[in-house]
Design a protein around this motif. Structure first.
Motif, PDB file in Angstrom:
ATOM      1  N   THR A 272       0.881  -1.102   0.040  1.00 28.96           N
ATOM      2  CA  THR A 272      -0.131  -0.139   0.031  1.00 28.96           C
ATOM      3  C   THR A 272       0.847   1.137   0.092  1.00 28.96           C
ATOM      4  O   THR A 272       1.634   1.641   0.884  1.00 28.96           O
ATOM      5  N   GLY A 273       0.978   2.083  -1.284  1.00 29.30           N
ATOM      6  CA  GLY A 273       1.819   3.023  -1.255  1.00 29.30           C
ATOM      7  C   GLY A 273       1.025   4.579  -1.197  1.00 29.30           C
ATOM      8  O   GLY A 273      -0.142   4.323  -1.382  1.00 29.30           O
ATOM      9  N   THR A 274       1.519   5.627  -0.890  1.00 30.37           N
ATOM     10  CA  THR A 274       0.931   6.798  -0.941  1.00 30.37           C
ATOM     11  C   THR A 274       2.106   7.896  -1.387  1.00 30.37           C
ATOM     12  O   THR A 274       3.309   7.695  -0.730  1.00 30.37           O
ATOM     13  N   GLU A 276       2.740  12.142  -2.900  1.00 31.94           N
ATOM     14  CA  GLU A 276       2.065  13.310  -3.215  1.00 31.94           C
ATOM     15  C   GLU A 276       3.088  14.213  -4.167  1.00 31.94           C
ATOM     16  O   GLU A 276       3.951  14.299  -3.971  1.00 31.94           O
ATOM     17  N   ARG A 277       2.157  14.706  -5.239  1.00 35.09           N
ATOM     18  CA  ARG A 277       2.927  15.598  -6.200  1.00 35.09           C
ATOM     19  C   ARG A 277       2.001  16.721  -6.555  1.00 35.09           C
ATOM     20  O   ARG A 277       0.586  16.484  -6.810  1.00 35.09           O
ATOM     21  N   ASN A 278       2.350  17.963  -6.381  1.00 38.70           N
ATOM     22  CA  ASN A 278       1.583  19.242  -6.783  1.00 38.70           C
ATOM     23  C   ASN A 278       0.310  19.196  -6.379  1.00 38.70           C
ATOM     24  O   ASN A 278      -0.643  19.737  -6.904  1.00 38.70           O
ATOM     25  N   GLY A 279       0.103  18.886  -5.036  1.00 38.90           N
ATOM     26  CA  GLY A 279      -1.023  18.883  -4.170  1.00 38.90           C
ATOM     27  C   GLY A 279      -1.962  18.002  -4.443  1.00 38.90           C
ATOM     28  O   GLY A 279      -2.921  17.969  -3.673  1.00 38.90           O
ATOM     29  N   LEU A 280      -1.617  16.898  -5.058  1.00 43.18           N
ATOM     30  CA  LEU A 280      -2.441  15.752  -5.425  1.00 43.18           C
ATOM     31  C   LEU A 280      -1.817  14.465  -4.630  1.00 43.18           C
ATOM     32  O   LEU A 280      -0.670  14.214  -4.799  1.00 43.18           O
ATOM     33  N   ARG A 281      -2.593  14.002  -3.639  1.00 45.28           N
ATOM     34  CA  ARG A 281      -1.845  12.857  -3.043  1.00 45.28           C
ATOM     35  C   ARG A 281      -3.041  11.575  -3.376  1.00 45.28           C
ATOM     36  O   ARG A 281      -3.975  11.512  -3.620  1.00 45.28           O
ATOM     37  N   LEU A 282      -2.158  10.603  -3.654  1.00 47.35           N
ATOM     38  CA  LEU A 282      -2.736   9.238  -4.203  1.00 47.35           C
ATOM     39  C   LEU A 282      -2.440   8.231  -3.228  1.00 47.35           C
ATOM     40  O   LEU A 282      -1.427   8.210  -2.631  1.00 47.35           O
ATOM     41  N   ILE A 283      -3.312   7.191  -3.239  1.00 45.85           N
ATOM     42  CA  ILE A 283      -3.091   5.958  -2.512  1.00 45.85           C
ATOM     43  C   ILE A 283      -3.299   4.802  -3.485  1.00 45.85           C
ATOM     44  O   ILE A 283      -4.230   4.728  -4.216  1.00 45.85           O
ATOM     45  N   SER A 284      -2.286   4.063  -3.434  1.00 43.11           N
ATOM     46  CA  SER A 284      -2.247   3.042  -4.446  1.00 43.11           C
ATOM     47  C   SER A 284      -2.235   1.643  -3.634  1.00 43.11           C
ATOM     48  O   SER A 284      -1.585   1.392  -2.683  1.00 43.11           O
ATOM     49  N   VAL A 285      -2.982   0.625  -3.859  1.00 43.33           N
ATOM     50  CA  VAL A 285      -2.987  -0.885  -3.423  1.00 43.33           C
ATOM     51  C   VAL A 285      -2.625  -1.964  -4.371  1.00 43.33           C
ATOM     52  O   VAL A 285      -3.283  -1.897  -5.295  1.00 43.33           O
ATOM     53  N   VAL A 286      -1.517  -2.613  -4.220  1.00 41.83           N
ATOM     54  CA  VAL A 286      -1.149  -4.044  -5.099  1.00 41.83           C
ATOM     55  C   VAL A 286      -1.206  -4.939  -4.231  1.00 41.83           C
ATOM     56  O   VAL A 286      -0.412  -5.203  -3.131  1.00 41.83           O
ATOM     57  N   MET A 287      -1.971  -6.195  -4.646  1.00 40.22           N
ATOM     58  CA  MET A 287      -1.967  -7.257  -3.808  1.00 40.22           C
ATOM     59  C   MET A 287      -1.578  -8.484  -4.745  1.00 40.22           C
ATOM     60  O   MET A 287      -1.940  -8.460  -5.772  1.00 40.22           O
ATOM     61  N   LYS A 288      -0.731  -9.094  -4.126  1.00 46.32           N
ATOM     62  CA  LYS A 288      -0.157 -10.748  -4.750  1.00 46.32           C
ATOM     63  C   LYS A 288       0.521 -10.298  -6.017  1.00 46.32           C
ATOM     64  O   LYS A 288       0.335 -10.805  -7.055  1.00 46.32           O
ATOM     65  N   ALA A 289       1.510  -9.410  -5.851  1.00 39.12           N
ATOM     66  CA  ALA A 289       2.510  -9.383  -7.144  1.00 39.12           C
ATOM     67  C   ALA A 289       3.321 -10.366  -7.236  1.00 39.12           C
ATOM     68  O   ALA A 289       3.496 -11.271  -6.224  1.00 39.12           O
TER      69      ALA A 289
END
Length: 450
Positions: A272-274, A276-289
């Motif tokens: 689970t990553g997060t 922030e760039r230019n005021g935009l924060r994202l949350i990503s989830v990758v499972m079972k790579a």
């Protein structure tokens, strides 16, 4: 005859070409490209609004491994925030925690039963957040809840409270119960924690928004546990995407500052990553790579997709006046109508260049409006008469929580007070209406004669 056929064929061909051009150039709703993620499940979310930007098998139930610790960290931060424990609260190491903490096949800082001075909530919390230390997590769980079994109940209760739908926690660490070698707190020996990537993202969304200070610890690439003592442990963050991570293997990613990795033999490799760039924060989830490195490479694909293709746009300004409905009739009031407009601007993270695909949508409040769309006096300034939201022409993946979806709207409210008219005014209006109806009937009758 042949010429006629050739002409018909030529006309049909031109028609097909023109149709193809029109179809290809017509404005369509944004469709996510195939990212070809090498992972069983994944999701990408805007951390502020909760808007879902991409998903793959998001409701598939999978083992999260140490991403479980996001729930444990949430409960630790909540306990500190509520004053149930302090950062300097001493933590005693039980026999079961000691056994797990000495297992070098697991991620751990080595804990003594006779530590002097005692370990604190703060240093064990850091060990859990930075180094995914399993014994440290269990020790805090026992301190907060009296036992890890009680803490696991708290985890499941909190999951329900936060609106998670697909989950089951059986321990505080994310290890397979069998790896705890008889020291598991709940479930059977072959059980493990389970959760969907959607609910993992939902947990991360709540963690970041309720306790943003988690990032102050999660972003630390390296730290010494019990520095300067015989128990000194070098903790290198398992998040290889952190800039400055000494074991980053060239995977550093601009703007990333969290959040939690996870891996076991059964869970595979997840993250689970997060960022922030230019005021935009994202949350990503990758499972079972596929492997330890792949979970970060797939995360990079997700984050690149989000940052390169989306931006926050103001679609509707505050004080929006609805076309053809700038005012609403009021019955039994001193005034016969009241002006209405929205209160807040509507902004959204949307695909670049897709502003014209979003249109204002009005939902009127039938609890205060009658079936003729009228208000009844008295009306107070600020009374909500409806809700303004945005309607998208393309595929909408929705929001990570129901509460987040409600934030993407603005109340439509009355702009003035309308007092109830007194009995005399209402009577005169009634009389006027009565004679007005008679006069209308007379006029209609006279018209009928001609």
């Amino acid at each position: 005859m042949n010429r006629m056929k050739q002409t018909v064929i030529l006309v049909l061909t031109m028609a097909l070409v023109i149709t193809g051009i029109i179809t290809s150039t017509a404005k369509k709703g944004y469709a996510a490209p195939e990212l070809q993620l090498q992972a069983e499940a994944a999701i990408l979310v805007d951390a502020e609004s909760g808007k879902i930007l991409f998903e793959k098998n998001a409701d598939l139930l999978l083992p999260p491994a140490s991403m479980t610790k996001m729930m444990s960290l949430y409960l630790i931060l909540e306990a500190v925030d509520n004053g149930e424990v302090q950062w300097e609260t001493p933590v005693k190491i039980s026999d079961r925690v000691h056994k797990v903490a000495q297992d070098r096949s697991l991620s751990n800082v080595w804990l003594r039963k006779d530590a002097d001075p005692d370990y604190t909530i703060k240093e064990l919390y850091e060990a859990a957040a930075i180094y995914s230390a399993n014994g440290a997590t269990m020790a805090i769980a026992e301190t907060i809840a009296g036992s890890e079994a009680n803490f696991v109940k708290m985890m499941n209760d909190k999951a329900k409270e936060l609106g998670l739908k697909k989950y089951n926690f059986v321990n505080s660490t994310g290890l397979n119960n069998r790896d705890l070698k008889g020291n598991h707190p709940a479930g059977g020996e072959e059980d493990m924690n389970m959760i969907s990537s959607r609910d993992t993202a939902k947990l991360a969304y709540h963690l970041l928004n309720d306790y943003p200070q988690i990032l102050e610890t999660a972003k630390i690439p390296e730290k010494l546990f019990r520095k300067g003592t015989d128990d000194e442990n070098r903790m290198i963050n398992w998040n290889w995407m952190l800039p400055g991570n000494p074991q980053g293997f060239g995977l550093a990613y601009e703007g990333i500052d969290g959040l939690k990795t996870g891996s076991t033999d059964l869970a595979g490799y997840s993250f689970t990553g997060t960022a922030e760039r230019n005021g935009l924060r994202l949350i990503s989830v990758v499972m079972k790579a596929n492997d330890r490195r792949a979970r970060f490479e797939e995360t990079r694909k997700l984050l690149d997709y989000g940052f390169n293709n989306f931006g926050k746009q103001e679609i509707v300004k505050a004080g929006y006046v609805i076309d053809g409905k700038s005012s609403i009739p009021v019955i039994k009031g001193k005034e016969k109508s009241v002006d209405v407009q929205s209160t807040d601007a509507l902004s959204m993270v949307i695909p670049n260049g897709e502003e014209d695909q979003y249109k204002p949508k009005v939902t009127w409040n039938n609890k205060v409006l009658n079936d003729k769309g009228q208000l009844t006096a008295p009306v107070k300034k600020g009374d909500q008469v409806g809700t303004l939201s945005l309607e998208y022409a393309g595929e909408d993946l929705g929001y990570i929580t129901e509460k987040a979806s409600k934030k993407a709207s603005s109340p439509i409210v009355a702009q003035a007070d309308v007092e109830k008219a007194n009995w005399f005014v209402l009577m005169m209006r009634g009389i006027g209406g009565f004679f007005g109806d008679i006069w209308s009937n007379v006029v209609d009758s006279i018209k009928g004669l001609f």
